[in-house]
Write a protein that holds these residues in place. Sequence first.
Motif, PDB file in Angstrom:
ATOM      1  N   GLU A  21       0.815  -1.232   0.000  1.00  0.00           N
ATOM      2  CA  GLU A  21       0.000   0.000   0.000  1.00  0.00           C
ATOM      3  C   GLU A  21       0.844   1.276   0.000  1.00  0.00           C
ATOM      4  O   GLU A  21       0.590   2.210  -0.761  1.00  0.00           O
ATOM      5  N   ARG A  22       1.858   1.276   0.846  1.00  0.00           N
ATOM      6  CA  ARG A  22       2.726   2.455   0.972  1.00  0.00           C
ATOM      7  C   ARG A  22       3.430   2.762  -0.362  1.00  0.00           C
ATOM      8  O   ARG A  22       3.665   3.921  -0.703  1.00  0.00           O
TER       9      ARG A  22
ATOM     10  N   THR B 239       0.957   4.468  -2.820  1.00  0.00           N
ATOM     11  CA  THR B 239       0.800   5.880  -2.461  1.00  0.00           C
ATOM     12  C   THR B 239       2.022   6.689  -2.911  1.00  0.00           C
ATOM     13  O   THR B 239       1.892   7.768  -3.490  1.00  0.00           O
TER      14      THR B 239
ATOM     15  N   LYS C 263       1.982   7.300  -6.647  1.00  0.00           N
ATOM     16  CA  LYS C 263       1.004   8.332  -7.018  1.00  0.00           C
ATOM     17  C   LYS C 263       1.574   9.714  -6.753  1.00  0.00           C
ATOM     18  O   LYS C 263       1.499  10.601  -7.600  1.00  0.00           O
ATOM     19  N   GLU C 264       2.175   9.876  -5.580  1.00  0.00           N
ATOM     20  CA  GLU C 264       2.738  11.178  -5.208  1.00  0.00           C
ATOM     21  C   GLU C 264       3.876  11.557  -6.143  1.00  0.00           C
ATOM     22  O   GLU C 264       3.975  12.693  -6.595  1.00  0.00           O
TER      23      GLU C 264
END
Length: 160
Positions: A147-148, A151, A154-155
């Motif tokens: 998950e990390r 994210t 995406k960033e």
Amino acid sequence: MTAALCPGSFDPPTNGHIDVIERTSRHFQRVVVAVIANPSKHPLFSLAERQEMLADGLSHLTNIEIDSFDGLLVDFARRAGVTVVVKGLRAVSDFEYELQMAEMNAALAPGLDTMFVTAKPAWAFLSSSLVKEVARFGGAVEGLVPERVATALKERFAAG
Ligand SMILES: Nc1ncnc2c1ncn2[C@@H]1O[C@H](COP(=O)(O)OP(=O)(O)OP(=O)(O)O)[C@@H](O)[C@H]1O
Ligand SMILES: [Mg+2]
């Protein structure tokens, strides 16, 4: 103490990497996961970021050490006190290159063995490059990476 080394670029770590490391951790008392620094490859994530993502994705395991190295794998293996390198094998395409590396490492450091773990079928076609390519164009990578990492991707691409 039986110790194994799982080396890689991990730019970024994928579920395929996590799976190979998890399985290795069941057979060895100590597993050193080492990020190859290799700045000439222009990684998307810094060494520190890759190490943090690995630590986060492997936080459920207790016998893992996260480290990094530059230069020859055999030199790092000696410093880390490991005699076995564990690598994941996906399609046939991994085989030739991995065999070459394994033979070279054995020639450079007699006694250093390479063992292969076959990729879990669900991750057999998963690579960091492919994940980056999909994320770069806004595709969903959830379910393919921790998950990390999803994210962070995406960033990174939203920013750049
Ligand atoms: N999906 C996967 N399943 C099993 N093993 C894997 C998987 N992806 C990578 N590995 C293994 O993990 C180790 C480190 O791989 P590496 O960091 O080069 O990842 P990669 O996904 O191949 O990245 P890149 O796309 O940048 O080449 C190698 O032994 C590789 O074979
Ligand atoms: Mg690769």
